[in-house]
Design an enzyme around this catalytic site. Sequence first.
Site, PDB file in Angstrom:
ATOM      1  N   MET A  40      22.371   6.232  -3.341  1.00  0.00           N
ATOM      2  CA  MET A  40      21.317   5.887  -4.201  1.00  0.00           C
ATOM      3  C   MET A  40      21.262   4.207  -4.130  1.00  0.00           C
ATOM      4  SD  MET A  40      20.396   8.866  -6.580  1.00  0.00           S
ATOM      5  CE  MET A  40      20.897   8.464  -8.480  1.00  0.00           C
TER       6      MET A  40
ATOM      7  N   ASP B 151      31.815  10.248 -11.060  1.00  0.00           N
ATOM      8  CA  ASP B 151      31.052  11.029 -11.184  1.00  0.00           C
ATOM      9  C   ASP B 151      31.813  12.447 -11.018  1.00  0.00           C
ATOM     10  OD1 ASP B 151      28.097   9.717 -11.142  1.00  0.00           O
ATOM     11  OD2 ASP B 151      29.216   8.487 -10.233  1.00  0.00           O
TER      12      ASP B 151
ATOM     13  N   HIS C 219      27.121  -1.854  -5.975  1.00  0.00           N
ATOM     14  CA  HIS C 219      27.586  -2.857  -6.550  1.00  0.00           C
ATOM     15  C   HIS C 219      29.098  -2.291  -5.753  1.00  0.00           C
ATOM     16  CE1 HIS C 219      28.700   1.438  -8.765  1.00  0.00           C
ATOM     17  NE2 HIS C 219      27.560   1.286  -9.104  1.00  0.00           N
TER      18      HIS C 219
ATOM     19  N   SER D 282      24.904   1.660 -11.568  1.00  0.00           N
ATOM     20  CA  SER D 282      23.753   0.965 -10.911  1.00  0.00           C
ATOM     21  C   SER D 282      22.918   0.760 -12.617  1.00  0.00           C
ATOM     22  CB  SER D 282      23.200   1.865 -10.103  1.00  0.00           C
ATOM     23  OG  SER D 282      23.939   2.310  -9.076  1.00  0.00           O
ATOM     24  N   ARG D 283      23.215   1.911 -13.263  1.00  0.00           N
ATOM     25  CA  ARG D 283      22.187   2.263 -14.870  1.00  0.00           C
ATOM     26  C   ARG D 283      22.950   0.454 -15.680  1.00  0.00           C
ATOM     27  NH1 ARG D 283      22.524   7.836 -13.668  1.00  0.00           N
ATOM     28  NH2 ARG D 283      20.896   8.856 -13.494  1.00  0.00           N
TER      29      ARG D 283
ATOM     30  N   HIS E 120      30.339   0.940  -5.126  1.00  0.00           N
ATOM     31  CA  HIS E 120      30.077   1.687  -4.015  1.00  0.00           C
ATOM     32  C   HIS E 120      30.500   0.547  -2.452  1.00  0.00           C
ATOM     33  CE1 HIS E 120      26.371   2.312  -6.570  1.00  0.00           C
ATOM     34  NE2 HIS E 120      26.181   3.309  -6.151  1.00  0.00           N
TER      35      HIS E 120
ATOM     36  N   GLU F  69      35.162   9.140  -8.172  1.00  0.00           N
ATOM     37  CA  GLU F  69      35.691   9.788  -8.886  1.00  0.00           C
ATOM     38  C   GLU F  69      34.623   9.657 -10.403  1.00  0.00           C
ATOM     39  OE1 GLU F  69      40.103   8.808  -9.811  1.00  0.00           O
ATOM     40  OE2 GLU F  69      40.317  10.656  -8.577  1.00  0.00           O
TER      41      GLU F  69
HETATM   42  P1  AMP Z   1      25.555   6.478  -6.841  1.00  0.00           P
HETATM   43  O1  AMP Z   1      25.046   5.524  -6.274  1.00  0.00           O
HETATM   44  O2  AMP Z   1      25.417   6.472  -8.750  1.00  0.00           O
HETATM   45  O3  AMP Z   1      25.129   7.941  -6.661  1.00  0.00           O
HETATM   46  O4  AMP Z   1      26.406   6.560  -6.503  1.00  0.00           O
HETATM   47  C1  AMP Z   1      27.465   7.231  -4.821  1.00  0.00           C
HETATM   48  C2  AMP Z   1      28.301   7.308  -4.601  1.00  0.00           C
HETATM   49  O5  AMP Z   1      29.331   5.969  -5.796  1.00  0.00           O
HETATM   50  C3  AMP Z   1      29.646   8.132  -5.612  1.00  0.00           C
HETATM   51  O6  AMP Z   1      29.769   8.840  -4.854  1.00  0.00           O
HETATM   52  C4  AMP Z   1      29.817   7.439  -6.888  1.00  0.00           C
HETATM   53  O7  AMP Z   1      30.478   8.941  -7.296  1.00  0.00           O
HETATM   54  C5  AMP Z   1      30.301   6.105  -6.339  1.00  0.00           C
HETATM   55  N1  AMP Z   1      30.704   5.488  -7.523  1.00  0.00           N
HETATM   56  C6  AMP Z   1      29.521   5.053  -7.834  1.00  0.00           C
HETATM   57  N2  AMP Z   1      29.786   3.949  -9.368  1.00  0.00           N
HETATM   58  C7  AMP Z   1      31.404   4.233  -8.616  1.00  0.00           C
HETATM   59  C8  AMP Z   1      32.604   2.622 -10.007  1.00  0.00           C
HETATM   60  N3  AMP Z   1      32.552   2.505 -10.226  1.00  0.00           N
HETATM   61  N4  AMP Z   1      33.731   3.345  -8.776  1.00  0.00           N
HETATM   62  C9  AMP Z   1      33.719   4.061  -7.467  1.00  0.00           C
HETATM   63  N5  AMP Z   1      32.645   4.436  -6.975  1.00  0.00           N
HETATM   64  C10 AMP Z   1      31.549   4.607  -7.633  1.00  0.00           C
END
Ligand code: AMP
Length: 281
Positions: free
Chosen positions: A30, A150, A34, A186-187, A37, A148
């Site tokens: 989304m 999420d 960071h 991201s939060r 990702h 992992e």
């Molecule tokens: P999001 O943009 O938050 O929907 O996350 C996109 C992908 O990045 C999802 O598969 C998340 O599980 C992964 N992700 C988010 N934060 C982390 C993190 N700290 N370490 C590893 N993967 C992450």
Amino acid sequence: MKIIRSVADLRSEVGGWRRRGLSVGVVPTMGALHAGHISLVERAIASTDRVIVTLFVNPKQFNNAGDLAAYPKTEAEDASKLRPLGMHALYAPNAIEMYPDGFATTVSVRGVSEGLCGAARPGHFDGVATVVTKLLTQTSADKAFFGEKDFQQLQVVKRLVRDLDLPVEIVPCPTVREADGLALSSRNVRLSAAQRAVAPGLIAAMRHAAEELRAGQAVERVLEAAIARTLSAGFTSVDYVELRAAEGLSVLPRLDRPARLLAAAWLGDVRLIDNIGVEPV
Ligand code: AMP
């Protein structure tokens, strides 16, 4: 790195790769990218010939309009973080492209999407399952990379891929953390300095609980103590701290198989989630 906005352009780009016999990896995100990702993108680059990062803030997975409005949107910065990595396409459709007028289909996964974040965020995993199904079919990727971080989402995605016979391998990737243990998210940019100082208290309480579980202490008592510890660290409230089976996420009254300790807690109006593996001794 091409920036692609439409399903038609995406299909034509991927079709060209396929005709040349190249394998395709996808990293759904989304945005507000960071190092967590980026670790997924690097893993994708190492194991497939062409990598697509998707960037779509999916309105269907937000059960709270304020959370959606506050979600950081930083496409230009995201693109500049991705370019040096040497990946191939950034797929950033808008909401109308993803959900055209009359859109009426929902992918809903029972079982693994119930409880935990599924209970705290009604409709969230239907939104996730629907958009991930679309992204996997739109990209027709051979491999898709999920964090992992999420963990429940990862189980939902694995289940829908098996149930719908999608020809894609789901590759789980470990959680990337700050030096003090806080999982990158991201939060996190929405935390004040004071909240940021409190934030590692969640993983600290979870690690403490994991030690107690390995030492054979009663699950219910350990989980209650972890909630109390999180609140006394300065969190505003706790949605849950639970022990679940690592495969299938059934509730575990005893640590008698590979397990996952999962938690969600609020710092002001920011909701943080985390999870760690707990192996029986
Ligand atoms: P999001 O943009 O938050 O929907 O996350 C996109 C992908 O990045 C999802 O598969 C998340 O599980 C992964 N992700 C988010 N934060 C982390 C993190 N700290 N370490 C590893 N993967 C992450």
